[in-house]
Design an enzyme around this catalytic site. Structure first.
Site, PDB file in Angstrom:
ATOM      1  N   CYS A 127      24.547  68.435  32.243  1.00 54.93           N
ATOM      2  CA  CYS A 127      24.772  68.611  30.703  1.00 54.93           C
ATOM      3  C   CYS A 127      24.657  70.190  30.590  1.00 54.93           C
ATOM      4  O   CYS A 127      23.583  70.747  30.634  1.00 54.93           O
ATOM      5  CB  CYS A 127      23.743  67.962  29.880  1.00 54.93           C
ATOM      6  SG  CYS A 127      23.636  68.649  28.400  1.00 54.93           S
ATOM      7  N   SER A 131      20.001  68.946  28.688  1.00 55.96           N
ATOM      8  CA  SER A 131      19.790  68.099  29.767  1.00 55.96           C
ATOM      9  C   SER A 131      20.020  66.560  29.273  1.00 55.96           C
ATOM     10  O   SER A 131      19.099  65.786  29.929  1.00 55.96           O
ATOM     11  CB  SER A 131      18.093  68.061  30.170  1.00 55.96           C
ATOM     12  OG  SER A 131      17.604  67.743  28.836  1.00 55.96           O
ATOM     13  N   CYS A 132      20.940  66.257  28.626  1.00 56.56           N
ATOM     14  CA  CYS A 132      21.357  64.759  28.705  1.00 56.56           C
ATOM     15  C   CYS A 132      21.730  63.964  29.686  1.00 56.56           C
ATOM     16  O   CYS A 132      22.215  64.563  30.707  1.00 56.56           O
ATOM     17  CB  CYS A 132      22.832  64.744  27.639  1.00 56.56           C
ATOM     18  SG  CYS A 132      22.755  65.489  26.160  1.00 56.56           S
TER      19      CYS A 132
END
Lengths: 248, 272
Positions: A127, A131-132
């Site tokens: 990501c 921080s997906c």
């Protein structure tokens, strides 16, 4: 922060132990915020405790189970590729109903997409914006995944960065980087490695590490944990925190 | 020109533009300079960097508590996670974005939303922070000790936290965007729209041609969701596949390497 506290701060002259271990500003801020939120009725202490219980049990084991089952059962693999949330439920993770909200986890949403590797295609997930990460089925993201360094470079120099992880892709394998920048969350379904013929689902799940499902490693017989990396220790870690070598 | 992720100004913006004078005149203020200042700090994809050691990290107790506090605020309709991302990853500016710990920015985002939405006053927060700091014990451990339990019935909450129950997000927006404009296989180009305040359409994709790989879902634009606009119509989203050689001049991998990202219809136009 300076000496805003009123306690007897005599550690400097070395005569009066014990040293007071410095509390970070963020610890103080979080406590203050939480108290005020509870006092204002925004949420309850019970809400916080309940969500913590759910958050603490998240980990990569259900995702490893999903991959292993997909390797063994073509029908389940088809389900994983077409309806990954249904496949998640089959391995015990209900993205919609497991989090206490009743609408899924707020930051992870309720959509999973499984990326199928082939002998000529390798996926890796990043990501670039934050921080997906598919927390409900893979646990919390590793520190390196959140760093600007990984996020800057993997989209532009994927083969070089993968090589730094120890994954050298041959010329015959194309790289596909998935930049997880919106509401889908992504999980890599690696190719089942040679040397696992006749293995059970439990045996297969053992070699599907977190790194394999992010796409920075490939499953290999005999390798059941992420490579040993330097670990940054916490000043006051979560009670019961597992050492890294036990996080698969 | 594939993109301007390497723009000289951006690389100088950490921690500050190194100019002799720290004031600037509006005449001759270059467009590229404006773009550099407007670029979202979280949008780092493609920026040059040297290899670093990839580390694991033990989680601090306060980091877990902060994560949970932020998620519970969303559970109870105080904000959406997109508001959190804007406040913690973009509105902090470039210096704080790179200079503060990851969950430190989460804690500051939660602080800011409670003050800005008038749930608490900044004065209250300042007083409480000072008071909590007095409480630390010898081992430094702190516990939350609210003085009362508030009445939640009068609290202003968003619609989302109730309307998404039993459906999920983005499923709660299904059926509201009409027919999708693009189908799988369609050639599309990422529009060259200006960046102002917030977006999740990466700069390195701007102006680049790709192919629709998946028609994803309908949802409110992050540009709207990040500002608590629940009144706006959802849009279709697509996973778009790009050739690495179209994204990066002198791409150092192999032809056939690709990248995918998920983009809203607002950011896409038909390509030949």
């Amino acid at each position: 922060m300076g000496k805003s506290s009123g306690h007897d701060d005599t550690a400097h002259d070395g005569t009066h132990a014990p040293m007071v271990q410095e509390v970070t500003d963020f610890e103080v801020l979080e406590i203050a915020l939480r108290e005020l939120a509870i006092e204002k009725g925004l949420f309850t202490a019970e809400d916080h405790r309940h969500y913590t219980e759910w958050a603490e049990q998240m980990g990569p084991a259900p995702a490893a189970r999903l991959v292993a089952r997909a390797w063994l059962d073509p029908g389940f693999k088809e389900l994983a590729l077409t309806d990954a949330l249904a496949a998640s439920r089959e391995v015990g993770i209900d993205w919609l109903h497991d989090p206490p909200t009743g609408f899924g986890s707020p930051s992870d949403f309720t959509l999973l997409h499984v990326l199928e590797d082939t002998p000529t295609l390798h996926h890796v997930v990043v990501c670039t914006l934050c921080s997906c990460y598919p927390r409900p089925i893979l646990g919390n993201s590793p520190e390196w995944y959140r760093t600007p360094n990984y996020r800057r470079r993997i989209v532009r120099w994927p083969r070089q960065v993968l090589a730094e992880f120890g994954l050298h892709l041959p010329e015959g394998v194309q790289v596909r980087v998935e930049d997880s920048n919106s509401k889908h969350r992504f999980l890599v379904l690696p190719v089942r490695p040679d040397g696992t013929e006749g293995w059970t689902e439990d045996q297969l799940a053992e070699i599907v590490t977190r790194d394999c499902m992010i796409g920075v490693a490939l499953p290999r017989p005999g390798v059941t944990s992420n490579p040993s990396r330097p670990e940054h220790a916490a000043a006051r870690p979560i009670a019961g925190h597992q050492p890294t070598e036990e996080i698969r | 020109m594939p993109n301007s992720a390497m723009g000289d100004h951006v690389s100088q913006l950490r921690p500050a533009l190194h100019e002799f004078e720290d004031w600037v005149y509006p005449d001759g203020f270059a467009h590229s300079l404006f773009e550099a200042f407007m670029k979202n700090p979280h949008d780092v994809g493609g920026e040059p960097d040297a290899p670093a050691v990839f580390e694991e990290k033990q989680e601090e107790q306060w980091e877990l508590n902060t994560f949970v506090t932020c998620e519970v605020l969303a559970w109870r309709g105080i904000w959406t996670s997109e508001e959190r991302r804007r406040l913690g990853n973009v509105d902090v500016g470039r210096t704080q974005y790179h200079g503060l710990p990851y969950y430190g920015r989460w804690a500051l985002a939660a602080s800011r939303i409670l003050v800005e939405k008038r749930y608490i006053t900044l004065g209250e927060l300042i007083e409480r922070v000072a008071e909590v700091r007095q409480r630390q014990s010898v081992d430094g451990a702190l516990t939350a000790d609210p003085r009362t339990t508030g009445d939640g019935t009068a609290v202003v909450r968003n619609r989302h936290h109730a309307e998404a129950v039993g459906k999920g997000d983005p499923q709660c927006f299904a059926g509201q965007a009409g027919d999708p404009r693009f189908a799988v296989g369609d050639p599309v180009r990422v529009r060259q729209l200006p960046t102002l305040f917030y977006t999740r359409t990466q700069e390195y994709l701007r102006g680049v041609r790709g192919t629709v790989a998946k028609v994803s879902y309908e949802t409110v634009l992050p540009e709207d969701e990040a500002f608590d606009r629940e009144d706006l119509r959802p849009k279709w989203y697509y996973i778009v596949r790009f050739e690495m050689t179209d994204l990066w001049e002198g791409y150092a991998g192999l032809p056939g390497d690709t990248l995918q990202a998920e983009l809203s219809e607002m950011w896409l136009e038909p390509a030949d």
